[in-house]
Design an enzyme around this catalytic site. Sequence first.
Site, mmCIF file in Angstrom:
data_model
loop_
_atom_site.group_PDB
_atom_site.id
_atom_site.type_symbol
_atom_site.label_atom_id
_atom_site.label_comp_id
_atom_site.label_asym_id
_atom_site.label_seq_id
_atom_site.Cartn_x
_atom_site.Cartn_y
_atom_site.Cartn_z
ATOM 1 N N LYS A 194 -29.002 14.556 2.837
ATOM 2 C CA LYS A 194 -30.366 14.963 3.176
ATOM 3 C C LYS A 194 -30.458 16.486 3.209
ATOM 4 C CE LYS A 194 -33.899 14.081 6.728
ATOM 5 N NZ LYS A 194 -34.192 13.390 7.989
ATOM 6 N N GLU A 204 -18.327 18.277 4.206
ATOM 7 C CA GLU A 204 -17.461 17.270 3.579
ATOM 8 C C GLU A 204 -18.066 16.800 2.250
ATOM 9 O OE1 GLU A 204 -18.752 17.234 6.643
ATOM 10 O OE2 GLU A 204 -17.549 16.039 8.034
ATOM 11 N N GLY A 219 -31.308 10.296 9.208
ATOM 12 C CA GLY A 219 -30.165 9.894 8.379
ATOM 13 C C GLY A 219 -29.656 8.512 8.720
ATOM 14 N N ARG A 220 -29.530 8.195 10.022
ATOM 15 C CA ARG A 220 -28.961 6.901 10.414
ATOM 16 C C ARG A 220 -29.959 5.755 10.263
ATOM 17 N NH1 ARG A 220 -29.197 10.616 14.302
ATOM 18 N NH2 ARG A 220 -30.588 10.330 16.109
ATOM 19 N N GLU A 274 -25.419 8.061 18.009
ATOM 20 C CA GLU A 274 -26.156 9.303 17.677
ATOM 21 C C GLU A 274 -27.570 9.238 18.253
ATOM 22 O OE1 GLU A 274 -26.430 10.836 13.650
ATOM 23 O OE2 GLU A 274 -24.424 11.659 13.797
ATOM 24 N N HIS A 314 -6.219 -10.009 17.572
ATOM 25 C CA HIS A 314 -4.784 -9.647 17.578
ATOM 26 C C HIS A 314 -4.608 -8.177 17.933
ATOM 27 C CE1 HIS A 314 -3.971 -13.543 15.616
ATOM 28 N NE2 HIS A 314 -5.140 -13.310 15.043
ATOM 29 N N LYS A 363 -20.681 21.112 13.851
ATOM 30 C CA LYS A 363 -20.541 21.525 12.440
ATOM 31 C C LYS A 363 -20.479 23.039 12.347
ATOM 32 C CE LYS A 363 -23.302 17.794 10.288
ATOM 33 N NZ LYS A 363 -24.550 17.542 9.526
HETATM 34 O O1 F6P Z 1 -23.615 13.137 11.776
HETATM 35 C C1 F6P Z 1 -24.545 14.168 11.709
HETATM 36 C C2 F6P Z 1 -25.411 13.975 10.485
HETATM 37 O O2 F6P Z 1 -26.390 14.946 10.444
HETATM 38 C C3 F6P Z 1 -26.035 12.589 10.440
HETATM 39 O O3 F6P Z 1 -27.163 12.469 11.242
HETATM 40 C C4 F6P Z 1 -26.280 12.441 8.964
HETATM 41 O O4 F6P Z 1 -26.488 11.086 8.606
HETATM 42 C C5 F6P Z 1 -24.969 13.001 8.393
HETATM 43 O O5 F6P Z 1 -24.629 14.061 9.285
HETATM 44 C C6 F6P Z 1 -25.037 13.471 6.969
HETATM 45 O O6 F6P Z 1 -26.039 14.472 6.844
HETATM 46 P P1 F6P Z 1 -26.582 14.830 5.360
HETATM 47 O O7 F6P Z 1 -27.236 13.582 4.828
HETATM 48 O O8 F6P Z 1 -27.541 15.949 5.570
HETATM 49 O O9 F6P Z 1 -25.393 15.217 4.510
#
Ligand code: F6P
Length: 530
Positions: free
Chosen positions: A202, A208, A261-262, A347, A378, A495
Amino acid sequence: MPRHVKPPHTALTRSPAWRALAAHRRDWKDRHLRDMFAADPGRSERFSRSVCGLFADFSKQRINDETLRHLLALAGERGACDRLAAQFAGEKVNFTEKRAALHTALRAGEAAPREVQRTLQRMRAFSEDLCGGRVRGGNGEPLSDVLSLGIGGSALGPAMVSAALAGDGAPRVHYASTPGAPLRRLLATLDPARTLVIIQSKSFTTEETMRCAGSARQWLAQAPGNAAQAQLAAVTAAPDAARAMGIADDRMFPMWDWVGGRYSLWSAVGLPAMIALGAARFDALLRGAAAMDRHAAGAAPQDNLPLLLALLDLWNVNFLGATTRAVFAYEPGLGLLPDWLQQLEMESLGKSVNRRGKPLRHASGAALWGGRGTEAQHACFQWLHQGNHAMPVEFVACAAPFADDDGSHALRLAHCFAQSSLLMRGLQPGETGAAGALAAHQGLPGNRPSTTLLLPRLDAESLGALLALYEHRTALAAALLDINAFDQYGVEHGKRLAQNLLPALSGEPVAMPDASTAGLIAEVRKNLET
Ligand code: F6P
């Protein structure tokens, strides 16, 4: 539809129903579920609901009719359903970021905003062209694989749905969130000339994902022809950043700031899942979620399943002392459900300040963990049965087997039902068959609450309804707890600090936040220099 819903003027812990629950709690200390079932034959029927094809049995929760009455009164006093209605109506319920939370609009079909319908049509056309071999690689070959790069909400939803319902045909869909060796190992199994890479982010800034994207672009460059141009796509709310990475506009799919995002599985973030499932089944997923939306919006509180489950969570956490809830999927295809649910709930509900910006005087969301049944039996079920922390458990299973079954489906169901029964009933020393002191060691205290959610079978519509159920449960929990379910400042700060520390690991002088961090980095540097 309600106008802007103002926060209730009394603090949650001062509301009459909260006080009644606190008094009611004191009656509970000597009650055992085993005795309540024995004294009340109609219990399991009164505390079960069938909604959108899902069967929810919450009769093994530590409640009675009075508990439920007070909880429903609390929901009324806090205007929980009005808050949900305001969210559905597009109010800026995400009040800190001044945004709506309209993931329900993504599955509204003909009633969805034009931009949603247009994007879904583009997704379907692209997915069908890809699955029909009409999308070619840089050197003209049809594409055999799709690699989706993303993390958190940009990965967990589509990966979980793909794991549950992906077809066997081409292209195969893969997900990667971790740069470095895990991605390199996955790329080594794929053909750079026949793989589409979808960058899901987003913000288009998540470290990452950006590193994975850089590695994937280098990998694509090995292929003859202009693979990078032909085999890259992006799902983002930052099209300029994607364009700067060389992604063509016709391979870009939008995300909107009114979708968290979630909560974004139903948006273009779901593109890899649509490719894996096929457009028709992705549409069925949307239909199932839309059915649960209608239920959540219209059901009477005493039959409103997301509300009931949110109220039970509040009762377990704020009155019975639970700090976690464990969710176990007893359907192999739902193995990634706890991972998706962990981000959704932790979150959303991992907050400590109310809507007025004041510290909460009550507990907010519990920690969510879990795994796959029967494997988890288990690993952690010993703790759940005989540990001295009575934590609530949730079982998710399917009545019918997913496909041709070798009898293992019945085995899983037998284990699922046995675990929840034993957690509830326990095993008194005299029932263990052991004598003397050994009997004490073999006894199970029981009285451990659980809910069982039973899908009729693992299909797209049932899964859509289940996931929407969890979304509304989370939103209603936030309404009850007087918190914002839709921001996540806590992770944002993490972050940024990581970005500041990164240069220090390669020896550059960086101001340290604390002596512990300085010591850890010095230890790493020392090991690097040996
Ligand atoms: O975990 C933090 C967060 O901002 C989430 O809310 C989001 O889904 C994820 O990192 C990835 O963010 P992006 O879609 O901006 O890469």
